[in-house]
Write a protein that holds these residues in place. Sequence first.
Motif, PDB file in Angstrom:
ATOM      1  N   ASP A   7       0.827  -1.215   0.000  1.00  0.00           N
ATOM      2  CA  ASP A   7       0.000   0.000   0.000  1.00  0.00           C
ATOM      3  C   ASP A   7       0.859   1.262   0.000  1.00  0.00           C
ATOM      4  O   ASP A   7       0.574   2.228  -0.709  1.00  0.00           O
ATOM      5  N   ARG A   8       1.902   1.248   0.786  1.00  0.00           N
ATOM      6  CA  ARG A   8       2.815   2.391   0.845  1.00  0.00           C
ATOM      7  C   ARG A   8       3.547   2.555  -0.494  1.00  0.00           C
ATOM      8  O   ARG A   8       3.784   3.679  -0.952  1.00  0.00           O
ATOM      9  N   PHE A   9       3.886   1.437  -1.115  1.00  0.00           N
ATOM     10  CA  PHE A   9       4.547   1.467  -2.418  1.00  0.00           C
ATOM     11  C   PHE A   9       3.666   2.165  -3.448  1.00  0.00           C
ATOM     12  O   PHE A   9       4.138   2.996  -4.223  1.00  0.00           O
ATOM     13  N   LEU A  10       2.382   1.824  -3.466  1.00  0.00           N
ATOM     14  CA  LEU A  10       1.467   2.429  -4.439  1.00  0.00           C
ATOM     15  C   LEU A  10       1.307   3.927  -4.210  1.00  0.00           C
ATOM     16  O   LEU A  10       1.219   4.693  -5.173  1.00  0.00           O
ATOM     17  N   SER A  11       1.297   4.364  -2.950  1.00  0.00           N
ATOM     18  CA  SER A  11       1.184   5.802  -2.697  1.00  0.00           C
ATOM     19  C   SER A  11       2.470   6.529  -3.117  1.00  0.00           C
ATOM     20  O   SER A  11       2.410   7.629  -3.666  1.00  0.00           O
ATOM     21  N   LEU A  72       1.684 -14.327  -3.485  1.00  0.00           N
ATOM     22  CA  LEU A  72       0.702 -14.823  -4.445  1.00  0.00           C
ATOM     23  C   LEU A  72      -0.724 -14.513  -3.993  1.00  0.00           C
ATOM     24  O   LEU A  72      -1.590 -14.186  -4.803  1.00  0.00           O
ATOM     25  N   LYS A  73      -0.967 -14.573  -2.703  1.00  0.00           N
ATOM     26  CA  LYS A  73      -2.307 -14.307  -2.167  1.00  0.00           C
ATOM     27  C   LYS A  73      -2.702 -12.843  -2.328  1.00  0.00           C
ATOM     28  O   LYS A  73      -3.861 -12.524  -2.564  1.00  0.00           O
ATOM     29  N   GLU A  74      -1.740 -11.939  -2.187  1.00  0.00           N
ATOM     30  CA  GLU A  74      -2.008 -10.497  -2.256  1.00  0.00           C
ATOM     31  C   GLU A  74      -1.949  -9.951  -3.684  1.00  0.00           C
ATOM     32  O   GLU A  74      -2.319  -8.808  -3.919  1.00  0.00           O
ATOM     33  N   TYR A  75      -1.475 -10.769  -4.620  1.00  0.00           N
ATOM     34  CA  TYR A  75      -1.161 -10.256  -5.951  1.00  0.00           C
ATOM     35  C   TYR A  75      -2.383  -9.715  -6.699  1.00  0.00           C
ATOM     36  O   TYR A  75      -2.290  -8.665  -7.340  1.00  0.00           O
ATOM     37  N   ALA A  80      -4.906  -4.951  -9.102  1.00  0.00           N
ATOM     38  CA  ALA A  80      -6.058  -4.071  -9.318  1.00  0.00           C
ATOM     39  C   ALA A  80      -5.744  -2.640  -8.882  1.00  0.00           C
ATOM     40  O   ALA A  80      -6.069  -1.675  -9.582  1.00  0.00           O
ATOM     41  N   SER A  81      -5.093  -2.496  -7.741  1.00  0.00           N
ATOM     42  CA  SER A  81      -4.719  -1.160  -7.256  1.00  0.00           C
ATOM     43  C   SER A  81      -3.671  -0.512  -8.155  1.00  0.00           C
ATOM     44  O   SER A  81      -3.729   0.686  -8.434  1.00  0.00           O
ATOM     45  N   VAL A  85      -3.807   3.074 -10.396  1.00  0.00           N
ATOM     46  CA  VAL A  85      -2.778   4.122 -10.373  1.00  0.00           C
ATOM     47  C   VAL A  85      -2.316   4.432 -11.798  1.00  0.00           C
ATOM     48  O   VAL A  85      -2.180   5.599 -12.180  1.00  0.00           O
ATOM     49  N   LEU A  86      -2.095   3.397 -12.593  1.00  0.00           N
ATOM     50  CA  LEU A  86      -1.650   3.617 -13.971  1.00  0.00           C
ATOM     51  C   LEU A  86      -2.696   4.360 -14.789  1.00  0.00           C
ATOM     52  O   LEU A  86      -2.372   5.282 -15.536  1.00  0.00           O
TER      53      LEU A  86
END
Length: 131
Positions: A7-11, A72-75, A80-81, A85-86
């Motif tokens: 989540d921090r990576f995406l922000s 793999l579970k979080e992928y 989607a997130s 962003v893209l």
Amino acid sequence: MVVLQPDRFLSELTSMYERSTEKGSVWVTMKRSSLKAKAQLQKMEKKGKEVEYRCLVRASDGKKSISTSVSLKEYAKFQASYATVLKAHMHALKKRERKDRKKPADAEKVPETAPKKQKKASSKKSSGSKS
């Protein structure tokens, strides 16, 4: 390189895209990784333990580099997130300039030649007797 939670990576990725809207680029790479050394992987394989692979995602704008590791579970949730962003930052893309590929005027004037005749396949008949 800073390793962050997804989540921090995406922000942080969003802020990188915002900083580079006027000028600059952001490079994002994804690859499969076990986050273990080769020697550790070989030992695990010999013992029969299963190796858990993760998706290593890295981003850089030339000045700052960030990364995250996604299981793999979080992928599916992460992808989607990441797509959101893209899509939000696609407006800064420039349309690709294409070169005109026109044929020269001389090439249009050359008449086509008649197609070459194909040679017939000749078959030799043998009579079976030798002289």
